[in-house]
Scaffold this active site. Structure first.
Site, PDB file in Angstrom:
ATOM      1  N   ASN A  16       0.766  -1.192   0.050  1.00 26.30           N
ATOM      2  CA  ASN A  16       0.051   0.100   0.136  1.00 26.30           C
ATOM      3  C   ASN A  16       0.709   1.499   0.006  1.00 26.30           C
ATOM      4  OD1 ASN A  16       0.976  -0.596   2.524  1.00 26.30           O
ATOM      5  ND2 ASN A  16      -0.690   0.940   3.484  1.00 26.30           N
ATOM      6  N   LYS A 133       3.741 -19.645  -3.704  1.00 24.66           N
ATOM      7  CA  LYS A 133       3.334 -18.226  -4.048  1.00 24.66           C
ATOM      8  C   LYS A 133       2.730 -17.780  -5.138  1.00 24.66           C
ATOM      9  CE  LYS A 133       3.989 -13.719  -3.493  1.00 24.66           C
ATOM     10  NZ  LYS A 133       2.910 -12.945  -2.753  1.00 24.66           N
ATOM     11  N   LYS A 221       9.374 -10.482   0.952  1.00 28.85           N
ATOM     12  CA  LYS A 221       9.820  -9.153   1.064  1.00 28.85           C
ATOM     13  C   LYS A 221      10.482  -8.765   2.487  1.00 28.85           C
ATOM     14  CE  LYS A 221       7.012  -5.978   2.347  1.00 28.85           C
ATOM     15  NZ  LYS A 221       5.585  -6.458   2.533  1.00 28.85           N
ATOM     16  N   LYS A 283       5.995 -11.429   8.552  1.00 29.50           N
ATOM     17  CA  LYS A 283       6.409  -9.990   9.154  1.00 29.50           C
ATOM     18  C   LYS A 283       6.788 -10.409  10.759  1.00 29.50           C
ATOM     19  CE  LYS A 283       3.154  -7.445   6.626  1.00 29.50           C
ATOM     20  NZ  LYS A 283       3.861  -7.116   5.489  1.00 29.50           N
TER      21      LYS A 283
END
Ligand code: ADP
Ligand code: MG
Length: 320
Positions: A16, A133, A221, A283
């Site tokens: 985003n 993925k 990432k 994360k």
């Protein structure tokens, strides 16, 4: 040794920060989002932090893959590693240009550089046997089966209902080392703001003759961001997404936002399944790895709260 005593923050930007999910992805839209993000980055620079930036590329790579497919009768389609490199260039340019313009306005001369980054993965990573993925456009079952035959794609049904339920899936191996780490460190030493390892980096594998070759795969990432943070000896690893906190009991009536937690607590919540795979899971995994490897703290928060979180006033903060 560097004389620059400022703390080094590696910032992992979520999708985003560049393209909102309800947008098509015009250059204007992306520049507008990048502007909002860069305001935060300028604030962090003013607060006295050294910055290294990494970012996702899902929507951009997705759009480029459509262009490869739709244009293949006119010009050759490029493989996934090349598409990854193209998005690093595209997004890097948007950040370089926008940040330079902000600093120019306030009369600050700071070198800003994006670096095309390759990330080494291991041949024996289990995800090569069971790709997980999804990438690129959605297909009908018929289209998917044809691509499976013609192009050797691995395809999976990824939605329960609708017209186009199928997508190509590629391996998402663990990042092992950042190939350009020394170049990134040299730029930090030169007081540059560096944009690196975009989209999780271009995955490469070592061949028998020691040469590196690009892969049809995608590295998460946030996990690559942790590798980057470790390799440049960052003090803080800051993961910016679209929620202010990681939560336990996410989406349930007793949902609770996490503020300051220890690595042990984070591990316990992760094992109990509080953070979804493919979004908050990686994360928290990346944050745990960073602190365990000796980092001072990892923070997960929203773009808007980034500067506040660095000052300890917002976000989920994970420490020893
Ligand atoms: P990014 O592009 O920033 O990587 P993701 O969609 O991958 O964004 O991850 C952020 C999303 O993770 C949030 O929007 C939220 O829907 C989801 N999420 C999953 N589990 C949790 C949780 N336990 N706490 C907060 N958010 C969660
Ligand atoms: Mg994500």
């Amino acid at each position: 040794m560097s004389k620059d005593k400022r703390k080094l923050v590696v910032i992992a930007l979520g999708g985003n920060a560049i393209k909102q999910s309800n947008e098509n992805g015009t250059a204007e839209e992306q520049f507008r989002n990048v502007e909002v993000t860069c305001e935060q980055l300028v604030k962090m620079n003013t607060l006295g932090y050294k910055l290294v930036i990494t970012h996702g590329n899902g929507p951009q790579a997705g759009n480029l893959l459509i262009q490869q497919e739709e244009g293949k009768e006119l010009v050759p389609a490029q493989p996934l590693d090349v598409v990854g490199a193209m998005t690093q260039g595209q997004i890097g340019y948007m950040f370089q240009n926008t940040l330079q313009n902000y600093f120019r306005q306030i009369g600050k001369e700071i070198p800003i550089t994006s670096l095309i980054t390759q990330v080494l993965v291991k041949k024996d990573d289990p995800d090569f046997n069971d790709p997980s993925k999804p990438v690129g456009p959605f297909y009908t079952e018929e289209e998917a089966k044809r691509l499976e035959k013609e192009k050797n794609y691995v395809v999976k049904k990824v939605k329960p209902n609708g017209e186009k339920l199928w997508r190509r899936v590629v391996p998402s191996p663990e990042p092992y080392t950042i190939i350009e780490a020394e170049s990134i460190k040299a730029l930090i030493e030169a007081r540059a703001i560096v944009i690196a390892s975009g989209g999780g980096g271009i995955p490469v594998m070592k061949k028998d003759d020691d040469s590196l070759s690009g892969l049809e795969a995608v590295i998460d990432k946030d996990k690559a961001g942790n590798k980057l943070a470790q390799e440049v000896n960052a003090d803080i690893f800051l993961v910016l997404t679209d929620v202010e906190n990681a939560c336990i009991n996410f989406g349930k009536p007793d949902e609770k936002a996490l503020q300051k937690i220890s690595v042990a607590e984070a591990e316990e919540y992760l094992a109990a399944g509080h953070f979804l795979a493919g979004s908050m899971g990686p994360k928290v995994t990346a944050a745990i790895r960073f602190v365990k490897a000796g980092g001072e703290k990892a923070i997960i928060t929203s773009l808007q709260k980034a500067a506040d979180a660095l000052e300890g006033k917002a976000g989920t903060i994970i420490e020893k």
